[in-house]
Design a protein around this motif. Sequence first.
Motif, PDB file in Angstrom:
ATOM      1  N   UNK A  48       0.817  -1.205   0.000  1.00 54.68           N
ATOM      2  CA  UNK A  48       0.000   0.000   0.000  1.00 54.68           C
ATOM      3  C   UNK A  48       0.855   1.261   0.000  1.00 54.68           C
ATOM      4  N   UNK A  72       0.556   3.974  -2.895  1.00 59.02           N
ATOM      5  CA  UNK A  72       0.068   5.315  -2.576  1.00 59.02           C
ATOM      6  C   UNK A  72       1.080   6.385  -2.976  1.00 59.02           C
ATOM      7  N   UNK A 122      -4.148   6.963   1.687  1.00 61.84           N
ATOM      8  CA  UNK A 122      -3.606   5.866   2.481  1.00 61.84           C
ATOM      9  C   UNK A 122      -4.707   4.973   3.038  1.00 61.84           C
ATOM     10  N   UNK A 123      -5.962   5.386   2.841  1.00 59.49           N
ATOM     11  CA  UNK A 123      -7.091   4.630   3.402  1.00 59.49           C
ATOM     12  C   UNK A 123      -6.962   4.476   4.908  1.00 59.49           C
ATOM     13  N   UNK A 124      -6.402   5.468   5.533  1.00 56.81           N
ATOM     14  CA  UNK A 124      -6.205   5.460   6.982  1.00 56.81           C
ATOM     15  C   UNK A 124      -6.605   6.828   7.526  1.00 56.81           C
ATOM     16  N   UNK A 137       2.492  10.118   8.334  1.00 59.40           N
ATOM     17  CA  UNK A 137       1.924   8.905   7.745  1.00 59.40           C
ATOM     18  C   UNK A 137       0.927   9.236   6.644  1.00 59.40           C
ATOM     19  N   UNK A 138       0.684  10.510   6.421  1.00 57.29           N
ATOM     20  CA  UNK A 138      -0.275  10.938   5.389  1.00 57.29           C
ATOM     21  C   UNK A 138      -1.647  10.303   5.576  1.00 57.29           C
TER      22      UNK A 138
END
Lengths: 334, 334
Positions: free
Chosen positions: B53, B57, B65-67, B120-121
């Motif tokens: 990932x 990304x 980041x889907x976070x 961590x974006x």
Amino acid sequence: MTPGRPTMNDVARTAGVSLKTVSRVVNGETTVDPALVAKVRAAVDSLHYRPHLGASMLRRNDRRTATIGLLLEDVGNPFSAVLHRAVEDEARPRGLHVLTGSLDEDPDRERELTRACARRHTDGLILAPAGPDQSYLARELPPDIPVVFVDRPAAGFAADTVLAGNGAGATEAVRHLIAYGHRRIAFLGDLARIATARQRLRGYLAVLDEGGLPPAVVGGLHDSSAAEAATVDLLRRPEPPTALFTGQNLITVGAVRALRRLGLRHSVALVGFDDFPLADLLEPGVTVIAQDPAAMGRAAARALFERMDGLTAEPREIRIATTLIPRGSGEIAG
Amino acid sequence: MTPGRPTMNDVARTAGVSLKTVSRVVNGETTVDPALVAKVRAAVDSLHYRPHLGASMLRRNDRRTATIGLLLEDVGNPFSAVLHRAVEDEARPRGLHVLTGSLDEDPDRERELTRACARRHTDGLILAPAGPDQSYLARELPPDIPVVFVDRPAAGFAADTVLAGNGAGATEAVRHLIAYGHRRIAFLGDLARIATARQRLRGYLAVLDEGGLPPAVVGGLHDSSAAEAATVDLLRRPEPPTALFTGQNLITVGAVRALRRLGLRHSVALVGFDDFPLADLLEPGVTVIAQDPAAMGRAAARALFERMDGLTAEPREIRIATTLIPRGSGEIAG
DNA sequence: AAATCGAGAGACAACGTTGTCTTGCAGTAG
DNA sequence: CTACTGCAAGACAACGTTGTCTCTCGATTT
């Protein structure tokens, strides 16, 4: 200056140095002229530059994301929440951050979330297994990311496991009730597919068997109202039990409500597995087998970090002892 | 096959296709010959390939980041835990995962953890501010990652904010006590630097002022035992209050203990801010102003997702109403 | 004074992936 | 039969960073 977030290149251009020098400064390497360090620092501050952890981790040799995964039954319930907090407290001094998820007893969700951790390359994973089998982990997770199981044993995958003394705790609870003169002791337990529920049931059965006493088991209870109904049911039978041992938090609360409703709270004894806040303020106070979720979280985190640091010993099983806390409800004589 | 985790390149080699074709298959593009798709799938399965990932990304245009980050007061306390769970439930259908952290009322930790999210974006950030000022966020966070504040208002940074009706709840509590005939109503509150504590105090003072009644305030209480001591102290004064309004969970519990110790639980009225489990099972049941942490979490998550989807309206303030739940302790007449 | 050394700084490739451009090839139209 | 179209598949560069190598230049050695 390109639009969007500034990169090391932007910093290098503003500071009038090479990209690599910026990298060196950002990483605190000592082989840089103090004058250049100052220029780079100034550029970093003026552009509000923040290093991109993803890019850095892609290139670095150690490949660390400084993130660990923590997958629990339900981050909203007090047991998981306290455990979560303990893990975070251990992670903090190591600069690790925690990615969390709730499994809700769903094996599919367990696989889905472990996969999410794998894709994100977390440095480690703490998992309270929901499904009956964890052999998929060998495929799902790369071999270099360590796993620690917590609260429940795993099957099909060998790793450190942190467990409460479920059998021992149940044994102690039932012995306690027997010592107070009870002979008809019922067990109200959670879904049979939950490993901890089975262990507690086994502990209960073993003690009754040992003393030649008749078991009375109601299983499959997973929330407070089902437990309440089951308790009422149980106590209306002919020859009802004189003592109850409840296998879980919410079941204990349901039993308390039922006893109250039936006016039996001072005549039927009760010991619950797992402590809960305010148990001491009820009337009577509720005697419990207290688990120590904070200790479990700490132990799991420490075990994980040891593995992340390269420990390769055999998988360990770590037991966190339970404590019987007498508060009144368990000391009603039979 | 290189050691370590397999990459797209490894898959390409085993499948006998180009790297790019693997990428297309993994991303579900439709312009690939079904025969090649099958070969790639087989290679993926046999190698246990998982996409990276971080690398993906880095290259992608949308840079997701889907976070999301979720920073709360203490993930181990029930209020934060329930809120956390609600956020997770909203995030799940969108494929988002949650990175959590506890701030413990520490502004430094707030900055440290927001920075960790920036590095961590994360695609967004939900924050329960600990410090008095959030203007640092403008520098710390890149402009494209949206923020939503929850539980507490922020200062120096404009963003959607989800709050409980603290003032309104406090007002309702005190009016309730006055309606039951009380004239000497004391307030036991948390540290003055906590914004919600101040709002609750203001609500209390406003109602007393309106009715020309004398205030009696004890502040700076942050745990149960301090609250218990303060309550005992308060009730031993000459002309003690006939009713208590407690500004927070742990303070309420402390007050309950104190009333019990002094044998006053049926003569001194009590209304607490914030509900807690088993409040209904105590004697008397504890009347509370219930917040709805799950609703707050849901609202915060939804607001965040709207911003992530590009909503650019003015920052909104979303109030989640409180509910007075009468259970007995607040209905003792003065 | 010439040769050697060391340390600081930059050039370049690479991490694993996706965007863009190019190639090759079959099918169709002229 | 040639030229064109369309589409699948590969080549190549790039994302933001760090590892490695090379270069420069001043200081030290002989």
